[in-house]
Design a protein around this motif. Structure first.
Motif, PDB file in Angstrom:
ATOM      1  N   TYR A  50       0.828  -1.207   0.000  1.00  0.00           N
ATOM      2  CA  TYR A  50       0.000   0.000   0.000  1.00  0.00           C
ATOM      3  C   TYR A  50       0.861   1.254   0.000  1.00  0.00           C
ATOM      4  O   TYR A  50       1.926   1.304   0.595  1.00  0.00           O
ATOM      5  CB  TYR A  50      -0.932   0.011   1.216  1.00  0.00           C
ATOM      6  N   LYS A  51       0.350   2.280  -0.660  1.00  0.00           N
ATOM      7  CA  LYS A  51       1.004   3.585  -0.696  1.00  0.00           C
ATOM      8  C   LYS A  51      -0.002   4.655  -0.286  1.00  0.00           C
ATOM      9  O   LYS A  51      -1.188   4.552  -0.600  1.00  0.00           O
ATOM     10  CB  LYS A  51       1.519   3.890  -2.099  1.00  0.00           C
ATOM     11  N   GLN A  68      -4.900   9.640  -0.930  1.00  0.00           N
ATOM     12  CA  GLN A  68      -5.329   8.323  -1.404  1.00  0.00           C
ATOM     13  C   GLN A  68      -4.551   7.214  -0.705  1.00  0.00           C
ATOM     14  O   GLN A  68      -3.354   7.375  -0.430  1.00  0.00           O
ATOM     15  CB  GLN A  68      -5.086   8.166  -2.895  1.00  0.00           C
ATOM     16  N   VAL A  70      -3.639   3.576  -1.905  1.00  0.00           N
ATOM     17  CA  VAL A  70      -3.688   2.778  -3.129  1.00  0.00           C
ATOM     18  C   VAL A  70      -2.966   1.453  -2.929  1.00  0.00           C
ATOM     19  O   VAL A  70      -2.009   1.364  -2.167  1.00  0.00           O
ATOM     20  CB  VAL A  70      -3.109   3.541  -4.341  1.00  0.00           C
ATOM     21  N   GLY A  71      -3.464   0.445  -3.628  1.00  0.00           N
ATOM     22  CA  GLY A  71      -2.884  -0.890  -3.555  1.00  0.00           C
ATOM     23  C   GLY A  71      -3.981  -1.920  -3.718  1.00  0.00           C
ATOM     24  O   GLY A  71      -5.087  -1.601  -4.155  1.00  0.00           O
ATOM     25  N   GLN A  73      -6.960  -4.711  -2.696  1.00  0.00           N
ATOM     26  CA  GLN A  73      -8.130  -4.553  -1.827  1.00  0.00           C
ATOM     27  C   GLN A  73      -7.733  -4.731  -0.364  1.00  0.00           C
ATOM     28  O   GLN A  73      -6.835  -5.504  -0.034  1.00  0.00           O
ATOM     29  CB  GLN A  73      -9.209  -5.578  -2.185  1.00  0.00           C
ATOM     30  N   LYS A 120     -12.269  -2.524   0.165  1.00  0.00           N
ATOM     31  CA  LYS A 120     -12.015  -1.163  -0.307  1.00  0.00           C
ATOM     32  C   LYS A 120     -10.761  -1.212  -1.173  1.00  0.00           C
ATOM     33  O   LYS A 120      -9.901  -2.056  -0.971  1.00  0.00           O
ATOM     34  CB  LYS A 120     -11.771  -0.221   0.879  1.00  0.00           C
ATOM     35  N   GLN A 121     -10.645  -0.293  -2.096  1.00  0.00           N
ATOM     36  CA  GLN A 121      -9.440  -0.229  -2.917  1.00  0.00           C
ATOM     37  C   GLN A 121      -9.302   1.167  -3.504  1.00  0.00           C
ATOM     38  O   GLN A 121     -10.280   1.753  -3.963  1.00  0.00           O
ATOM     39  CB  GLN A 121      -9.486  -1.273  -4.036  1.00  0.00           C
ATOM     40  N   ASN A 122      -8.079   1.688  -3.454  1.00  0.00           N
ATOM     41  CA  ASN A 122      -7.761   2.993  -4.036  1.00  0.00           C
ATOM     42  C   ASN A 122      -8.765   4.069  -3.613  1.00  0.00           C
ATOM     43  O   ASN A 122      -9.383   4.722  -4.444  1.00  0.00           O
ATOM     44  CB  ASN A 122      -7.679   2.891  -5.558  1.00  0.00           C
ATOM     45  N   THR A 124     -10.080   7.619  -1.960  1.00  0.00           N
ATOM     46  CA  THR A 124      -9.650   9.020  -1.906  1.00  0.00           C
ATOM     47  C   THR A 124     -10.362   9.699  -0.750  1.00  0.00           C
ATOM     48  O   THR A 124     -11.587   9.654  -0.649  1.00  0.00           O
ATOM     49  CB  THR A 124      -9.973   9.745  -3.229  1.00  0.00           C
TER      50      THR A 124
END
Length: 174
Positions: A50-51, A68, A70-71, A73, A120-122, A124
């Motif tokens: 994850y980032k 954000q 991101v990575g 799920q 959840k994914q990416n 914002t």
């Protein structure tokens, strides 16, 4: 046999915080997950997938930034903005996306977490800097891919306070 399965399932749910990070996690960012036998689940030591990304590398007091995670799920997270080397969150989050919620660790909506264990994914998130901002900030997240697999210290690059604002480092004006 059915009673044992129900009891194990209930213990798993009780020790995973499916509706958001507990207040105890605010300073340490440790979710406090436990296995069914009540031993503590430890953070992964492998590199995080994850980032934490921020829409800008600088901010002004009262400004709003998009952040954000991101990575792949994931089910759970805790995200805060902090001054370098500090454990107290700063600023406030608003407009939580689906399956997330703003929570208070030290003052109004200063942290974001999951509202349920849905995938959840990416995502914002919207953060507003304090109007009296005086230092650079970094966003830090704990991300739980699932109950027994989480990564600590997912950090954004440092976001600097824009020029022209009085900056403090360790309580001193610079």
């Amino acid at each position: 046999m059915f009673v044992v399965l129900v009891l194990v399932g209930a213990l798993s749910l009780c020790n995973a915080y499916p509706n958001g990070a507990p207040k105890d996690a605010c300073a340490t960012m440790m979710p406090g997950h436990k296995y069914a036998n009540l031993t503590t689940v430890h953070a992964q030591t492998t590199p995080s997938p994850y980032k934490v990304m921020v829409a800008s590398n600088q901010y002004s007091p009262g400004a709003t930034l998009k952040v954000q995670i991101v990575g792949p799920q994931f089910e759970g997270f805790l995200l805060q903005a902090r001054h370098n080397g500090n454990t107290a969150p700063v600023g406030a989050f608003s407009n939580p996306p689906t399956d997330t919620k703003a929570v208070t660790c030290t003052s109004g909506s200063d942290s974001m977490t999951h509202a349920n264990p849905n995938a959840k994914q990416n995502i914002t998130l919207t953060w507003t800097a304090p109007t009296d901002a005086r230092a650079d900030v970094m966003f830090i997240a704990t991300v739980a891919q699932e109950k027994n697999m989480f990564w600590l210290n997912n950090t954004s690059p440092m976001v600097t306070l824009a020029q022209g604002y009085k900056k403090e480092v360790n309580g001193n004006h610079v």
